[in-house]
Design a protein around this motif. Structure first.
Motif, PDB file in Angstrom:
ATOM      1  N   ILE A 235       5.482  20.220  16.101  1.00  0.00           N
ATOM      2  CA  ILE A 235       4.551  19.178  15.379  1.00  0.00           C
ATOM      3  C   ILE A 235       3.618  18.603  16.774  1.00  0.00           C
ATOM      4  O   ILE A 235       4.677  18.638  17.866  1.00  0.00           O
ATOM      5  N   MET A 236       2.676  18.795  17.285  1.00  0.00           N
ATOM      6  CA  MET A 236       1.946  18.850  18.562  1.00  0.00           C
ATOM      7  C   MET A 236       1.377  17.923  19.513  1.00  0.00           C
ATOM      8  O   MET A 236       0.477  16.821  18.215  1.00  0.00           O
ATOM      9  N   TYR A 237       2.365  16.707  19.837  1.00  0.00           N
ATOM     10  CA  TYR A 237       2.681  16.832  20.749  1.00  0.00           C
ATOM     11  C   TYR A 237       4.027  16.853  20.272  1.00  0.00           C
ATOM     12  O   TYR A 237       5.294  17.596  20.704  1.00  0.00           O
ATOM     13  N   VAL A 238       5.132  14.979  20.070  1.00  0.00           N
ATOM     14  CA  VAL A 238       5.561  14.765  19.677  1.00  0.00           C
ATOM     15  C   VAL A 238       5.924  14.409  17.863  1.00  0.00           C
ATOM     16  O   VAL A 238       3.626  14.125  18.145  1.00  0.00           O
ATOM     17  N   GLY A 239       6.178  14.198  17.484  1.00  0.00           N
ATOM     18  CA  GLY A 239       6.139  14.272  16.045  1.00  0.00           C
ATOM     19  C   GLY A 239       7.401  12.805  15.452  1.00  0.00           C
ATOM     20  O   GLY A 239       8.583  13.375  15.367  1.00  0.00           O
ATOM     21  N   ASP A 240       6.623  12.586  13.511  1.00  0.00           N
ATOM     22  CA  ASP A 240       7.777  11.980  12.974  1.00  0.00           C
ATOM     23  C   ASP A 240       7.722  12.180  11.251  1.00  0.00           C
ATOM     24  O   ASP A 240       6.425  12.544  11.173  1.00  0.00           O
ATOM     25  N   VAL A 241       8.582  12.226  11.159  1.00  0.00           N
ATOM     26  CA  VAL A 241       8.781  12.421   9.689  1.00  0.00           C
ATOM     27  C   VAL A 241       9.738  11.401   8.867  1.00  0.00           C
ATOM     28  O   VAL A 241      10.602  10.931   9.044  1.00  0.00           O
ATOM     29  N   TRP A 242       8.225  11.232   7.459  1.00  0.00           N
ATOM     30  CA  TRP A 242       9.221  10.518   6.301  1.00  0.00           C
ATOM     31  C   TRP A 242       9.233  11.006   4.794  1.00  0.00           C
ATOM     32  O   TRP A 242       8.034  12.191   4.443  1.00  0.00           O
ATOM     33  N   LEU A 243       9.753  10.783   4.041  1.00  0.00           N
ATOM     34  CA  LEU A 243      10.317  11.335   3.295  1.00  0.00           C
ATOM     35  C   LEU A 243      10.336   9.532   2.065  1.00  0.00           C
ATOM     36  O   LEU A 243      10.929   9.376   2.452  1.00  0.00           O
ATOM     37  N   ASN A 244       8.903   9.490   1.224  1.00  0.00           N
ATOM     38  CA  ASN A 244       8.729   8.180   0.448  1.00  0.00           C
ATOM     39  C   ASN A 244       9.605   7.044   1.338  1.00  0.00           C
ATOM     40  O   ASN A 244       9.889   6.358   1.179  1.00  0.00           O
ATOM     41  N   GLY A 245       8.622   7.097   2.753  1.00  0.00           N
ATOM     42  CA  GLY A 245       9.248   5.964   3.157  1.00  0.00           C
ATOM     43  C   GLY A 245      10.005   5.678   3.978  1.00  0.00           C
ATOM     44  O   GLY A 245      10.457   4.232   4.559  1.00  0.00           O
ATOM     45  N   LYS A 246      11.187   6.850   4.051  1.00  0.00           N
ATOM     46  CA  LYS A 246      12.332   6.537   4.685  1.00  0.00           C
ATOM     47  C   LYS A 246      12.183   7.625   5.788  1.00  0.00           C
ATOM     48  O   LYS A 246      12.345   8.929   5.106  1.00  0.00           O
TER      49      LYS A 246
ATOM     50  N   GLY B 292      13.321  11.108 -10.156  1.00  0.00           N
ATOM     51  CA  GLY B 292      12.389  11.711 -11.800  1.00  0.00           C
ATOM     52  C   GLY B 292      11.181  11.298 -11.155  1.00  0.00           C
ATOM     53  O   GLY B 292      10.580  10.825 -11.900  1.00  0.00           O
ATOM     54  N   GLY B 293      10.902  11.347  -9.728  1.00  0.00           N
ATOM     55  CA  GLY B 293       9.497  10.209  -9.809  1.00  0.00           C
ATOM     56  C   GLY B 293       8.221  11.205  -8.217  1.00  0.00           C
ATOM     57  O   GLY B 293       8.878  12.190  -8.368  1.00  0.00           O
ATOM     58  N   ARG B 294       7.409  10.447  -7.719  1.00  0.00           N
ATOM     59  CA  ARG B 294       7.015  11.228  -6.992  1.00  0.00           C
ATOM     60  C   ARG B 294       7.767  11.648  -5.424  1.00  0.00           C
ATOM     61  O   ARG B 294       8.546  10.048  -4.940  1.00  0.00           O
ATOM     62  N   ASN B 295       6.909  12.603  -4.641  1.00  0.00           N
ATOM     63  CA  ASN B 295       7.941  12.828  -3.639  1.00  0.00           C
ATOM     64  C   ASN B 295       7.048  13.519  -2.623  1.00  0.00           C
ATOM     65  O   ASN B 295       6.332  14.188  -2.688  1.00  0.00           O
TER      66      ASN B 295
ATOM     67  N   SER C  87       3.663   5.307   5.453  1.00  0.00           N
ATOM     68  CA  SER C  87       5.020   7.075   4.701  1.00  0.00           C
ATOM     69  C   SER C  87       5.070   6.403   3.692  1.00  0.00           C
ATOM     70  O   SER C  87       5.953   7.432   3.050  1.00  0.00           O
ATOM     71  N   ALA C  88       4.433   5.578   2.971  1.00  0.00           N
ATOM     72  CA  ALA C  88       4.857   4.477   1.531  1.00  0.00           C
ATOM     73  C   ALA C  88       4.656   5.918   0.540  1.00  0.00           C
ATOM     74  O   ALA C  88       3.452   5.946   0.922  1.00  0.00           O
ATOM     75  N   THR C  89       5.654   6.216  -0.404  1.00  0.00           N
ATOM     76  CA  THR C  89       4.647   6.724  -1.502  1.00  0.00           C
ATOM     77  C   THR C  89       3.601   5.997  -2.350  1.00  0.00           C
ATOM     78  O   THR C  89       2.690   6.374  -2.894  1.00  0.00           O
ATOM     79  N   SER C  90       3.861   4.517  -2.283  1.00  0.00           N
ATOM     80  CA  SER C  90       2.664   3.975  -2.641  1.00  0.00           C
ATOM     81  C   SER C  90       1.380   3.772  -2.204  1.00  0.00           C
ATOM     82  O   SER C  90       0.377   3.528  -2.620  1.00  0.00           O
ATOM     83  N   PHE C  91       1.412   4.658  -0.844  1.00  0.00           N
ATOM     84  CA  PHE C  91       0.178   4.340  -0.381  1.00  0.00           C
ATOM     85  C   PHE C  91      -1.422   4.887  -0.637  1.00  0.00           C
ATOM     86  O   PHE C  91      -0.760   6.019  -1.397  1.00  0.00           O
TER      87      PHE C  91
END
Length: 788
Positions: free
Chosen positions: A106-117, A140-143, A30-34
């Motif tokens: 999101i099938m069947y269950v799922g989790d959502v991150w933005l910029n690692g959060k 000002g940066g990447r999302n 989930s990290a932006t830098s990945f």
């Protein structure tokens, strides 16, 4: 001076995702830098399960009882985890607004991150959700949004996996209409006027009290204004609700024949500036339920001529495309279907919208079995799933005139839950809890539950006292008594409980005809189980899914399709179905299931005797072979098991077999099958004359092997290879054969019963697309399309 317009923006978020089918550390993925450059690039909707190879059981596993083979319920496809990542383009002008990710499922269950959060989870993938990204945006940066999908939780059928519905970014002012925040109902309707009630829920995330103006316009099906109103709203907390009553003169009523839709346009203003604007389509119609008549739509008796369907789409898996939905509606309506029971979960919002447009009645279902009964969850069913799912489901469904009945569950095995804590009481307490939650959001519809077992104390057919049993305990609290496979009880229950309403929520194809003509006339109707074949719920390897269906996985009609058409439709008809294999009954959940294998192939061995059924809704049918009459048979209108069906034994000879139907001695319909020659060519037929370059629209292409008179050669089995040039791509292939090991995501497919299907997805640029099919022994053949 005109006010500033700052209404919501909806930004397409379906293209250019990165995908990886394996689990990984959320902190890393989930990290932006990945670095995700090695991940696959794809577009949504996407089902990663349909792409998997078949998971053939080992020899030891095949020796098990068939229903115990691994993945037998899930279509012999490996389950697993899938990760998705996408770089979001964030407009600097969005500062001060709320940026939400709207995920259809999101099938069947799922989790959502933005910029690692982590910004949220989905605990029941048949429902969508909104995830507020605002707090974690880097202006000002990447999302980067990252989503983890997990389809390893238990299910009784094929679910698919991943981001199988659409995803959008929604950008709104702090004061705006809430998610599913407009509720339109029609409490009073007469021939000359309809009262339309518009309830609007607003979010106030500004952190202070606000004074706004609410403006509502109603537009006719032709788009002309027919009513309007304005009201002030004082927002003193984080949310507020306002209701407005408007009158529509000479309303155009929504029905299965005239699915006319109005639009409620809601605008929120502050100091002359538009904060939000949203439109909701709705229908003006009445639904009444009367024990002696069943269902009345706009005061007219309408029998529910229905089917059950699962949410998957054959070769596309669970990926939800509007064109795939419409394709199925067209085939089902040809059979005379006017209603669908959504088995056994909420569908994509587009399914309801299209049902509104096509005049399809929906029995809208929330769950299959409840906790611990074939479904499981990562969180508590009672404390988390029920309150959230009930609200999201009802709010999504309540504006759709197609939705006539809410079902809270299916085949609740009450004998398993009678003494399990909160589950005690033969399911009644849970039913009441669910209904109470749902009534908070819509009190305009009836509620039911699909009962099986459907008798008291969870009795089955083998239990002592079954023949004199009472209905299941939940039948006494349901608004409508819905039973799966047990319509025979309706007669005695109707005598005992004359104020009840009865519905065959599931009916077998092995009993088709009898279960329609043999149910009480005042019953609401029925829904055949599995009208369209689907992957999953197999009877054991190598069968990949459900086969007791009148429409195959590639949407080819089996002959028995026309038997149901003979009584679901009023159009005069006759049709010949030739037996290739008698029905083989299988006991499944204490119900006998099966369907004879039939075709329309008049290429038979010489000197053979051929059994066939001829179906008609006329008074009589005469059969001719090469111009000679083989006799006339009457339609036995008083026999539920034989009505509309005559059975014949014919000594085969090549040529033309014709059935002629008559009523009152006059010709009304005919059907012909004939001996065909050797296959000499391939034939291509496309279904979409207005193919659109929106990135989602589909083209279904039927490939057939034909003789020198362009007639389909049923026995052709050649392997056909496909290629596509231009702004489109091949996304699925099929041929309706549930026994094959060929894959649905491929560039080739063997013919089955003489045909195959290729599905193309349009790109986002207009242009010319050429589709080519090539098979050994035939000249290549091509179709060229303009994607507009």
């Amino acid at each position: 001076m005109a006010g500033h317009v700052s209404a919501r923006e909806v930004v397409d978020g379906n293209f250019g995702w990165k995908f990886h089918r394996a689990d990984g550390d959320p902190a890393v993925f989930s990290a932006t830098s990945f670095d995700d450059r090695e991940w696959r690039v794809l577009d949504l909707p996407h089902d990663y399960q349909i792409e998997q190879p078949w998971a053939e059981p080992t020899d030891e596993q095949k020796r098990r009882e068939k229903r115990q083979q691994p993945f037998v319920a899930r279509g012999f496809k490996e389950l697993g985890i899938g990760w998705y990542r996408k770089d979001l383009k964030i407009d600097p002008d969005w500062r001060g607004k709320h940026v939400l990710l709207d995920v259809g499922g999101i099938m069947y269950v799922g989790d959502v991150w933005l910029n690692g959060k982590k910004v949220g989870s989905n605990e029941y993938g048949y429902l969508g959700g909104e995830y507020d990204l605002t707090e974690h945006l880097d202006w000002g940066g990447r999302n980067v949004v990252a989503i983890r999908a997990d389809n390893t939780l238990h299910s009784r059928w094929y679910t698919g996996g991943g981001l199988y519905r659409k995803v959008d970014l929604v950008v709104k002012e702090p004061v705006s209409v809430a998610r599913h925040g407009v509720f339109v109902s029609t409490p009073e309707i007469t021939g000359r006027q309809a009262v339309v009630r518009v309830q609007v829920e607003l979010d106030n995330l500004s952190g202070k009290n606000q004074q706004v103006t609410l403006a509502i316009r109603l537009l006719s099906p032709a788009g002309k204004p027919v009513a309007k109103g304005n009201a002030g709203m004082q927002l003193k907390g984080i949310c507020a609700t306002s209701t407005m009553m408007l009158n529509v003169s000479e309303p155009q009523l929504w029905s299965t024949e005239t699915p006319d839709l109005y639009t409620a346009e809601v605008t929120v203003k502050h100091a002359g500036n538009v904060l939000d604007r949203i439109s909701e389509r709705f229908g003006i119609r009445t639904i009444e339920w009367k024990p002696e008549q069943g269902m009345l739509l706009n005061g007219k008796r309408v029998k529910f001529h229905g089917v059950n369907v699962h949410h998957s789409f054959g070769a596309l898996g669970a990926a939800n495309y509007e064109a795939a939905i419409e394709k199925r509606f067209e085939v089902l309506k040809e059979m005379g279907v006017n209603g669908i029971r959504l088995a056994h979960n909420p569908y994509a919002e587009s399914f309801y919208e299209l049902a509104d447009q096509h005049g399809i009645l929906l029995v809208d279902e929330l769950f299959d079995k409840w906790e611990g009964q074939g479904s499981n969850y990562r969180v508590d069913f009672f404390d988390t799933i029920i309150p959230w799912a009930s609200e999201e489901w009802i709010k999504q469904s309540r504006n759709h005139p197609s939705v006539i009945l809410y079902s809270l569950g299916n085949e609740i095995w009450t004998h398993q839950i009678k003494n399990r804590g909160k589950l005690k009481g033969w399911g009644v307490p849970i039913y009441n809890l669910l209904k109470e939650e749902c009534l908070k959001y819509d009190d305009t519809r009836k509620f039911t539950v699909g009962l099986y077992p459907a008798r008291e104390s969870g009795m089955g057919k083998q239990d002592e006292g079954y023949e004199k049993s009472k209905p299941a305990e939940m039948a006494f609290v349901s608004d409508i008594m819905s039973q799966n496979y047990l319509y025979q009880w309706f007669f005695s229950d109707r005598e005992t409980y004359p104020d009840w309403l009865f519905f065959q929520s599931e009916a077998t194809t092995v009993g088709m005809g009898r279960n329609y003509f043999g149910m009480p006339e005042e019953a609401i109707g029925l829904a055949y189980w599995g009208a369209i074949m689907y992957v999953g719920e197999s009877f054991g390897w190598p069968q990949k899914g459900w086969m007791n269906s009148v429409i195959d996985l590639s949407l080819e009609k089996r002959p028995q399709f026309h038997y149901i058409r003979s009584y679901y439709s009023d159009e005069p008809m006759v049709h010949i179905g030739i037996y290739e294999e008698e029905v083989k009954l299988v006991l499944w959940n204490d119900v006998e299931l099966g369907m004879a294998q039939m075709n329309e192939n008049w290429n038979r061995p010489l000197n053979s005797r051929v059994k066939m059924d001829v179906w008609t809704n006329a008074e009589e049918v005469e059969l001719f072979l090469n111009g000679r009459s083989l006799g006339t048979k009457a339609n036995l209108l008083d026999d539920p098991g034989q009505r509309n069906k005559t059975t014949w034994q014919v000594d085969y000879e090549p040529g033309v077999l014709k059935a002629v139907a008559r009523t009152k001695g006059k010709f009304v319909a005919e059907h012909v099958v004939e001996t065909v020659g050797e296959a000499v060519a391939l034939k291509l037929e496309a279904d979409n004359q207005d193919w659109t370059s929106d990135g989602f629209d589909l083209q279904h292409i039927r490939i057939s092997a034909v003789d020198n008179h362009a007639r389909t050669v049923f026995d052709a089995k050649e392997l056909v290879k496909f290629s596509v040039e231009g702004p489109a791509r091949l996304i699925g292939v099929d041929n309706g054969d549930m026994m094959t090991d060929e894959l649905h995501v491929a560039k080739e497919r063997s013919l089955h019963r003489g045909t195959a299907l290729a599905i193309l997805r349009a790109g986002r640029e207009p242009g010319r697309v050429t589709f080519t099919a090539d098979a050994e022994g035939f000249e290549p053949i091509a179709l060229t399309f303009e994607v507009k």
